[in-house]
Design an enzyme around this catalytic site. Sequence first.
Site, short mmCIF file in Angstrom:
data_model
loop_
_atom_site.label_atom_id
_atom_site.label_comp_id
_atom_site.label_asym_id
_atom_site.label_seq_id
_atom_site.Cartn_x
_atom_site.Cartn_y
_atom_site.Cartn_z
N LYS A 92 -15.70 -0.55 -1.93
CA LYS A 92 -14.82 -1.13 -2.95
C LYS A 92 -14.72 -2.65 -2.83
CE LYS A 92 -10.33 -0.23 -2.78
NZ LYS A 92 -10.66 0.54 -1.57
N THR B 63 -16.86 -4.65 -1.41
CA THR B 63 -18.18 -5.21 -1.74
C THR B 63 -18.35 -5.35 -3.25
OG1 THR B 63 -19.14 -4.23 0.26
CG2 THR B 63 -20.67 -4.85 -1.49
N ARG C 108 -6.78 -8.25 -0.19
CA ARG C 108 -5.84 -8.13 0.92
C ARG C 108 -6.46 -8.68 2.20
NH1 ARG C 108 -5.10 -2.06 1.34
NH2 ARG C 108 -7.24 -2.19 0.56
N LYS D 251 -12.93 1.94 10.83
CA LYS D 251 -13.45 1.48 9.53
C LYS D 251 -14.30 0.23 9.63
CE LYS D 251 -11.76 0.41 4.86
NZ LYS D 251 -12.17 -1.00 4.78
N ALA E 284 -2.80 1.47 1.76
CA ALA E 284 -2.46 2.22 0.55
C ALA E 284 -2.17 3.69 0.81
CB ALA E 284 -3.59 2.10 -0.47
N PHE F 257 -7.94 2.20 -1.08
CA PHE F 257 -8.41 3.57 -1.21
C PHE F 257 -8.68 3.92 -2.67
CE2 PHE F 257 -6.15 3.83 2.98
CZ PHE F 257 -7.31 3.90 3.73
N PHE G 117 -27.28 2.65 -3.28
CA PHE G 117 -27.87 2.85 -1.96
C PHE G 117 -29.37 3.11 -2.14
CE2 PHE G 117 -23.59 3.16 -0.64
CZ PHE G 117 -23.54 3.13 0.76
N TRP H 82 -24.46 -5.40 -2.92
CA TRP H 82 -24.71 -5.45 -1.49
C TRP H 82 -26.05 -6.13 -1.19
CZ3 TRP H 82 -28.24 -4.02 2.18
CH2 TRP H 82 -27.81 -4.02 3.52
#
Length: 560
Positions: free
Chosen positions: A76, A78, A99, A110, A278, A306, A386, A414
Site C-alpha cells: 500500500k 509503495t 504516517r 513487518k 489501524a 491495513f 509482481f 516498485w
Amino acid sequence: MLSDIEIAQKNVMDEITGVAEKLNLSAGDLETYGKYKAKISFEKLRELQNKALNPSERGKLILVTAMTPTAAGEGKSTVTIALGDGLRHIGKKSVIALREPSLGPCFGIKGGACGGGYAQVVPMEDINLHFTGDIHAITAANNLMAALIDNHLQQGNELGLDPRTISWKRCVDLNDRALRNVIVGLGSRIDGVPRESHFQISVASEIMAIVCLSKTISELKERISAITIGETYARVPVTFGQLKCTGAVAALLKDAIRPNLVQTLEHTPAFIHGGPFANIAHGCNSINATLCALATGDYVVTEAGFAADLGAEKFMDIKCRMNGIHPDAAVIVATVRAIKMHGGVAKADLSHENLEAVKKGFANVRCHIENMKKFGVPVVVAVNKFVSDTDAEVALVEQLASECDSTAVLCEGWGKGGEGAVALANKIVELCDSECDFKNIYSLDSTLEEKIETLAKEIYRADRVEFESKALKKLKAYDAAGYGKLPVCIAKTQNSISHDKSLLGAPSGYVFPVRDVQLYSGAGFVVAFAGDIVDMPGLPKAPSALNIDVDDNGCISGLF
C-alpha cells in the site's frame, strides 16, 4: 537485485529547502533537521490550515487503502508513493501524506514502512527509526501522565481516585508482550501504591490519537485535559485535567504536533506525521499533515492503515467527520498473489498460475470495493505488479473489477517508480473529476451499540454482534456520562474482514464478538475490542531485528 535500503542509500536527495520550494514554502517556513528533513513553522501551519479548511482553496484528496493483508504482501505504501510520483509525471502538482513508521514492526515482523523498490520516501533509515523524535515525545508525554497519576495516589490521593479503576496505560514503541500486564508500586511505602497496570505500544496510545487529531496547542491541551483516567471510590469519572498538569504534558508535544516534510526518491514532497495503527487505533496520519498537503498541492495522496474495513473506515468516520474533509477518490491496492492466498493457495505455491483461486479470492477485493462505495467515494483497484503474475491472471482481475462497476489498473511502481504509475495517475485524475457523494456509514445520533452493530454488519459482513457483559455495561455507562454521540474505533485483526484471522476471503453470516470497550474521551472516540486483538504486539519467532546491523561508518543494513 538491490534491496530497498540499498536503493534508498544510492539515491541523491535534494536539500529539503529545495523540496519545500515546490510547495511555495520558503526556508523561513521550515525548521530543518539536517539537510533532508524539516518541520513546518507554527505560523505557516496556521496559514496552511486556514487555506485547506476552505473547500474552494484545497486540492483533491486521494485515499489509498487495500484488500485484506496476507503474508504475500500488498504494498500500500509503495503504491501511494508511486502514485504521488506518477501524478508529477503527468504534470500534476502532487503531494504525499503518510504516517510515521513505528519501531515495533521495524524490529518485529513487518519491516520498514517507507515504500519499496523505486517508490520510496527518504531518508529511509531516519524515517523508519527515530525520524524527528515525534513518537519518542509521544511516549514520554504518555508516561509522564502515568507517573503523575501514580504520584497523585502516593501523595494523599486528594481526588479519591480508586486505583482499581485506573485505565491509563504506560507505553513503549516496541513489541514487548512481557509488559502487557504488570504490577507497579512494589517495594516499601516510599515506592508507590501497588496496583495492576498495563503497557501498550506507543502508536496505539490515546496521546498518539490526540496528536494526530489536534490542529493547535490549545486543542491539544483541551483533549489531554478531557482524557478519562479512572473513577473515584464513589464511581465518579476522573479526567486528567483534574490533576492540573496538562501544560507539562503539552510542553513535551509542542514540536510533535507539527508535520514533517521529506521527499520521495523522485523528489516529490511528502508530509510524514503521526503513526497510529489501524487494527487497534484510528490508523491515519495527522490532520495537520493532511491539511498542509491539501493547501500546497493540487492532488494529495494519503493512505490509511491495513484494509478498507479498518483504516479506510476510520479515516472516513473519525478523521474526515471531525474535520469536514473527505476523499475525492479511493484506491484499493491488491496483488494477484494476495488474491490467490484469499482463494486458498499456500504461500509456497503463489508463483503458479491459478485462475480459479483468483476468481475465489477476488471476493475479498469485492468486499472492499463495496465498502468504499457505501461511503459514496469513486474507487479504482491498483494491481501492484509482481514478476510472477501472468497476463491471464491480471486480465481476470481486470474483468472481475469491471463486474463490480470499477476498474483495475496495473501499477509497476516498485520496479519503475512514478513512470510505472502513470496509468493509475491518469485514472485517478478522471475519478477526481467525477461526482463524489460522500456520506458516513453511521450517524453520531445512533447509540454506541448501534454504531458497532452497523460496522459489524455493513463493513465486516457479520450477521449479529455479541457483546460480553463487561463491554455492554461500560457502553451504557459511557452513554449515561454523555459520550454516546462519539464515533467508534473497532480494534480487531487486520488479517480478516472478520474478527478471526483464520477466516480469509469474504466471510459472512458469523457472530462478531465484542469483549471489551475503552473510552478515549480526549481523542473523541470509543474503542471496541473484538476477538483476541491486543494493544501491545509481541515479537515473532524470527523477528526482523535478526537481520538489522550497522557498520563503523553508521551505514545501516537489513532494515528492509
